[in-house]
Design an enzyme around this catalytic site. Structure first.
Site: not given
Ligand SMILES: [Zn+2]
Length: 106
Positions: A30, A72-73, A76
Site C-alpha cells: 500500500c 483494500h480500498e 481505507h
Molecule cells: Zn492502500
C-alpha cells in the site's frame, strides 16, 4: 454486472461490501505503508453496493484482483490499513521494521 472496461462505471460512491464468498491469501502492499508487503487473507469474491455519479445505487460482483482491490480500498474508507488485518506476530514484525526505518531516517 459491471463492465470493468467502461470508465463510466467509476467512481464508486460510498461503496460497501454487502456479501463475500471464499477466502484467498495474497501479497499486498500500500502506498500508505511504503516498502512493506505481507500476505493478507481476503474474501475471494465480493458483492459491492455503491452509488454512481447520478446518485443511483448499483451493485457489482468481483473476484480476483478486482475483489482484492475493492476490499483494500473500501478498508481505507473505513480507516483500516492492510497491516490492521495481519496476525499479532506479523504486526509485531511490521512494527519492528517501521521502528528500524524511522531510526535510520532520524
Ligand atoms: Zn492502500
Amino acid at each position: 454486472m459491471l463492465d470493468l472496461a467502461s470508465p463510466s462505471n467509476f467512481p464508486l460512491i460510498n461503496p460497501e461490501i454487502v456479501s463475500e464468498e471464499g477466502a484467498v491469501v495474497a501479497e499486498e502492499g500500500c502506498l500508505s505503508v511504503p516498502d512493506f508487503t505481507e500476505k493478507v487473507k481476503r474474501a475471494a469474491r465480493v458483492k459491492v453496493r455503491a452509488k454512481d455519479r447520478a446518485g443511483k445505487t448499483f451493485e457489482l460482483e468481483a473476484d480476483g484482483l478486482m475483489a482484492k482491490a475493492l476490499q483494500h480500498e473500501i478498508d481505507h474508507l473505513n480507516g483500516t490499513l492492510f497491516i490492521d488485518r495481519l496476525s499479532p506476530i506479523k504486526k509485531s514484525i511490521f512494527r519492528r521494521k517501521l521502528k528500524k526505518a524511522l531510526a535510520e531516517t532520524a
